[in-house]
Design a protein around this motif. Structure first.
Motif, PDB file in Angstrom:
ATOM      1  N   PHE A 128       0.817  -1.216   0.000  1.00  0.00           N
ATOM      2  CA  PHE A 128       0.000   0.000   0.000  1.00  0.00           C
ATOM      3  C   PHE A 128       0.851   1.268   0.000  1.00  0.00           C
ATOM      4  O   PHE A 128       0.302   2.373  -0.045  1.00  0.00           O
ATOM      5  N   GLY A 129       2.164   1.114   0.108  1.00  0.00           N
ATOM      6  CA  GLY A 129       3.021   2.298   0.183  1.00  0.00           C
ATOM      7  C   GLY A 129       2.899   3.007   1.523  1.00  0.00           C
ATOM      8  O   GLY A 129       3.185   4.191   1.640  1.00  0.00           O
ATOM      9  N   SER A 130       2.455   2.269   2.547  1.00  0.00           N
ATOM     10  CA  SER A 130       2.358   2.856   3.891  1.00  0.00           C
ATOM     11  C   SER A 130       3.260   2.051   4.826  1.00  0.00           C
ATOM     12  O   SER A 130       3.680   0.943   4.487  1.00  0.00           O
ATOM     13  N   LEU A 131       3.531   2.596   5.997  1.00  0.00           N
ATOM     14  CA  LEU A 131       4.454   1.895   6.895  1.00  0.00           C
ATOM     15  C   LEU A 131       3.855   0.571   7.376  1.00  0.00           C
ATOM     16  O   LEU A 131       4.524  -0.452   7.432  1.00  0.00           O
ATOM     17  N   GLY A 132       2.557   0.573   7.715  1.00  0.00           N
ATOM     18  CA  GLY A 132       1.878  -0.657   8.111  1.00  0.00           C
ATOM     19  C   GLY A 132       0.606  -0.813   7.294  1.00  0.00           C
ATOM     20  O   GLY A 132       0.503  -0.252   6.207  1.00  0.00           O
ATOM     21  N   VAL A 133      -0.347  -1.603   7.825  1.00  0.00           N
ATOM     22  CA  VAL A 133      -1.645  -1.737   7.154  1.00  0.00           C
ATOM     23  C   VAL A 133      -2.592  -0.753   7.839  1.00  0.00           C
ATOM     24  O   VAL A 133      -2.935  -0.928   9.012  1.00  0.00           O
ATOM     25  N   LEU A 134      -3.007   0.266   7.131  1.00  0.00           N
ATOM     26  CA  LEU A 134      -3.806   1.328   7.745  1.00  0.00           C
ATOM     27  C   LEU A 134      -5.201   0.812   8.104  1.00  0.00           C
ATOM     28  O   LEU A 134      -5.748  -0.060   7.416  1.00  0.00           O
ATOM     29  N   PRO A 135      -5.809   1.358   9.180  1.00  0.00           N
ATOM     30  CA  PRO A 135      -7.138   0.896   9.604  1.00  0.00           C
ATOM     31  C   PRO A 135      -8.203   1.117   8.530  1.00  0.00           C
ATOM     32  O   PRO A 135      -9.251   0.476   8.555  1.00  0.00           O
TER      33      PRO A 135
END
Ligand SMILES: Nc1ncnc2c1ncn2[C@@H]1O[C@H](COP(=O)(O)OP(=O)(O)OP(=O)(O)O)[C@@H](O)[C@H]1O
Length: 284
Positions: A128-135
């Motif tokens: 997702f291009g984010s640090l973790g899995v966003l809520p």
């Protein structure tokens, strides 16, 4: 190659894009990157074939990271009428297309891992291009992403790290989690930018072994390093970078030699070879 020939080839390639399967992964022709009023990198002609494994080797400040950023499209060269960069034969590949084909492992990314998250989420975040899995991610999609992240970690031999808080990982373990993150979207090419920086011999061993696993699984490896020890046996081609230009480009058997390494780094150096492995020592 004569400059005129290279230019017309690139123009022809841009006008008549080759099928994606046969065009080189990347072509650079008269690509110049300028910063602070000077050319920090000038590449006359460079082709990277699809599936090819290469290592870029050179001293600090020589332009290696800039070269790699030309590949990843984080840096654009000076505009010219004939496109200086062709990605799979095309000059207008979008950043999203390039990202889909590339995974990048760099030690600087490790500095961003400053939140308490399970390693599997950091790996899944690569999708997702984010640090973790966003809520905000749909639950089924998040589950699928985590399952994929687990499979990727298993492939790299770090199944035991799935649920570990990334803040508690050793530098070597975190580096391997970052390799999984770069791999999770199954890119065809992996860029390793100084992957062994800051690692102890155990960490270096596992990172180099991961590179070998991926090369043997058919991934193309683009390695940036200062050290011949990082050049795994699967890498056959070396590109030496010095003073913002390609100093030499050829088979590693001829370039990993005392004279070329001494000329590259401007100090007396010796190369030791043991089978398919190379190491560098200073000749005081
Ligand atoms: N934004 C910028 N502005 C000015 N100079 C820059 C900029 N980015 C890079 N440079 C300079 O360009 C040169 C090449 O930098 P680059 O980071 O590509 O080298 P490198 O070979 O990757 O170095 P290292 O091995 O130390 O990481 C260096 O002299 C650097 O200081």
């Amino acid at each position: 190659m004569a400059p005129g020939t290279a230019t017309s080839e690139v123009k022809a390639a841009a006008e008549n894009p080759q099928p994606l399967s046969s065009a080189p992964f990347l072509q650079l022709r008269d690509a110049v990157v300028r910063r602070a009023g000077r050319a920090i990198l000038s590449v006359d002609a460079f082709d990277l074939a699809q599936g090819e494994n290469i290592a870029l080797l050179g001293p600090n400040g020589s332009g290696k990271s800039t070269f790699v950023k030309l590949i990843t499209r984080e840096v654009l060269p000076l505009h010219r009428d004939e496109p200086p960069v062709l990605f799979k034969g095309r000059d207008r590949a979008t950043l999203a297309e390039v990202k889909q084909c590339l995974g990048v492992v760099s030690s600087t990314m490790q500095d961003q891992m400053t939140v308490h998250l399970p390693a599997v989420d950091v790996v899944a975040g690569g999708l997702f291009g984010s640090l973790g899995v966003l809520p905000t991610v749909d639950a089924a999609e998040a589950d699928a992403a985590r399952a994929r992240a687990r499979d990727t970690m298993d492939l790299l031999g770090i199944a035991d790290l799935h649920d570990r808080d990334v803040m508690t990982l050793s530098t070597g373990q975190a580096r391997r989690a970052l390799i999984a993150r770069a791999l999770v979207h199954d890119p065809e090419t992996l860029v390793f930018d100084e992957p062994c920086t800051g690692l102890d011999p155990e960490g270096m061993y596992y990172v180099r072994r991961s590179m070998r696993t991926l090369a043997q699984a058919g991934k193309s490896i683009v390695l940036v390093t200062h050290y011949p020890e990082d050049v795994i046996p699967e890498i056959g081609r070396l590109v030496l970078i010095k003073n913002g230009a390609v100093f030499a480009d050829g088979p590693k058997e001829s370039l990993l030699a005392d004279d070329s390494m001494s000329a590259l780094f401007d100090v007396p150096l010796k190369i030791n070879r043991s089978g398919s492995y190379y190491s560098l020592v200073s000749a005081y």
